[in-house]
Design an enzyme around this catalytic site. Structure first.
Site, PDB file in Angstrom:
ATOM      1  N   CYS A 228     -24.414  43.584  41.331  1.00 21.63           N
ATOM      2  CA  CYS A 228     -23.780  44.839  41.734  1.00 21.63           C
ATOM      3  C   CYS A 228     -23.542  44.777  43.227  1.00 21.63           C
ATOM      4  O   CYS A 228     -24.448  44.975  44.018  1.00 21.63           O
ATOM      5  CB  CYS A 228     -24.678  46.031  41.381  1.00 21.63           C
TER       6      CYS A 228
ATOM      7  N   PHE B  85       5.171  32.703  55.939  1.00 24.49           N
ATOM      8  CA  PHE B  85       6.469  33.129  56.461  1.00 24.49           C
ATOM      9  C   PHE B  85       7.386  31.932  56.735  1.00 24.49           C
ATOM     10  O   PHE B  85       8.109  31.912  57.735  1.00 24.49           O
ATOM     11  CB  PHE B  85       6.306  33.971  57.719  1.00 24.49           C
ATOM     12  N   LEU B  86       7.343  30.940  55.835  1.00 24.38           N
ATOM     13  CA  LEU B  86       8.203  29.770  55.974  1.00 24.38           C
ATOM     14  C   LEU B  86       9.593  30.129  55.467  1.00 24.38           C
ATOM     15  O   LEU B  86       9.851  30.174  54.264  1.00 24.38           O
ATOM     16  CB  LEU B  86       7.627  28.589  55.184  1.00 24.38           C
ATOM     17  N   ARG B  87      10.472  30.400  56.391  1.00 23.57           N
ATOM     18  CA  ARG B  87      11.842  30.784  56.052  1.00 23.57           C
ATOM     19  C   ARG B  87      12.757  30.494  57.245  1.00 23.57           C
ATOM     20  O   ARG B  87      12.372  30.678  58.399  1.00 23.57           O
ATOM     21  CB  ARG B  87      11.925  32.257  55.663  1.00 23.57           C
ATOM     22  N   LYS B  88      13.940  29.984  56.926  1.00 26.54           N
ATOM     23  CA  LYS B  88      14.912  29.614  57.958  1.00 26.54           C
ATOM     24  C   LYS B  88      14.287  28.630  58.938  1.00 26.54           C
ATOM     25  O   LYS B  88      13.775  27.594  58.564  1.00 26.54           O
ATOM     26  CB  LYS B  88      15.456  30.869  58.642  1.00 26.54           C
ATOM     27  N   LYS B  89      14.249  28.957  60.208  1.00 26.67           N
ATOM     28  CA  LYS B  89      13.757  28.021  61.220  1.00 26.67           C
ATOM     29  C   LYS B  89      12.462  28.508  61.867  1.00 26.67           C
ATOM     30  O   LYS B  89      12.272  28.380  63.089  1.00 26.67           O
ATOM     31  CB  LYS B  89      14.828  27.817  62.303  1.00 26.67           C
ATOM     32  N   ARG B  90      11.550  29.044  61.066  1.00 30.95           N
ATOM     33  CA  ARG B  90      10.276  29.499  61.632  1.00 30.95           C
ATOM     34  C   ARG B  90       9.195  29.500  60.569  1.00 30.95           C
ATOM     35  O   ARG B  90       9.466  29.529  59.370  1.00 30.95           O
ATOM     36  CB  ARG B  90      10.405  30.890  62.238  1.00 30.95           C
TER      37      ARG B  90
END
Length: 283
Positions: free
Chosen positions: A124, A267-272
């Site tokens: 518990c 947040f792996l997206r586009k160039k960052r």
């Protein structure tokens, strides 16, 4: 007497942020992911029903919705009370991770079906670190952390486009999660889609197992949704060392990555992208 500290909805973490050819170290916040143990009491009987990972807040509503949607109660009149399991023997940080739901009936309902489908605990009061420590006791296909390979940030920048291009079912429905397997040169090996992100990950690991790619310690996995504890747990069990997500990780996912020397990218997206742990594998 000091007021007991309840878990908040977000946790600060120190990250490395990459953008084109620049990088910087800064403070960021990840959504809190903590286990909530739901215990049922009826008369003199008490038992754990389930443990679910959640962001703290509206815990009473969560427990009510859960027991109703699972058919344990038929309405609010079946519930006598709901309270946090605050007992002297439970550590302060764990007290708000356990709810006690008392039913208006003399005996507990049959719960065999729930014991088969939900992670349960006899204790518990649990906390996120306890969950990670329990994971360490499970058999893992590759306990070794001696992985000296590196990949460049440029390779990571290319993954999202390849990932989105190959989400065939998503293009027509827009309602699916995906998990993809890449080699360390950024070549897509396989992608699996499913309405549940955990299912997509299971499908991908099943494919890797069938193709002799386990342990996946020289591969990269990328997922379409949030990097949660459950997904990091599956990755760890498959021997994976490099995990990427197009969205944010939770606090418990970061904890798993740190404990088991995994590289966690969010947040792996586009160039960052952001690196939450294991920057030594990125050149």
């Amino acid at each position: 007497m000091m007021e007991e500290q309840r878990p908040g909805s977000k946790v600060p973490v120190q990250i490395w942020e990459f953008s084109d050819s620049n990088k910087r170290n800064r403070l960021d916040y990840v959504i809190t992911e903590e286990p909530l143990e739901i215990r049922l009491r009826a008369g003199s009987e008490e038992k754990t029903l389930a443990v679910t990972m959640r962001t703290p807040g509206a815990d009473f509503d969560l427990s009510l919705g859960f027991i109703f949607s699972e058919g344990i109660v038929t309405g609010l009149e079946s519930v006598h009370s709901i309270s946090y399991c605050i007992r002297k023997e439970i550590a302060e940080a764990q007290r708000y991770n356990t709810l006690l739901v008392t039913l208006n009936q003399p005996h507990l309902p049959a719960m065999g079906q729930f014991e088969r489908h939900f992670m349960t605990s006899s204790a518990c009061g649990i906390c996120g670190r306890t969950v990670v420590d329990l994971l360490d006791k499970k058999e893992n296909v590759s306990k070794s952390s001696q992985n000296h390979w590196k990949i460049s940030a440029d390779i990571l920048y290319k993954l999202p486009e390849e990932f989105q291009t190959r989400q065939n079912l998503f293009k027509t429905t827009g309602g699916l999660h995906a998990a993809a397997l890449f080699d360390i040169e950024g070549n897509l090996i396989q992608i699996k889609e499913d309405v549940g992100r955990h299912n997509a990950m299971d499908k991908l690991i099943g494919h890797a197992l069938r193709e002799g790619l386990i342990p996946m310690d020289k591969h990269i996995v990328m997922v379409s949704g949030r990097a949660s504890y459950e997904l990091l747990q599956k990755a760890y069990m498959a021997g994976l060392k490099f995990f990427c997500s197009v969205s944010a990780p939770s606090s418990l996912a970061v904890l798993v990555a740190k404990k088991f020397s995994m590289t966690l990218v969010g947040f792996l997206r586009k160039k960052r992208f952001n690196v939450y742990n294991g920057i030594d594998r990125i050149s």
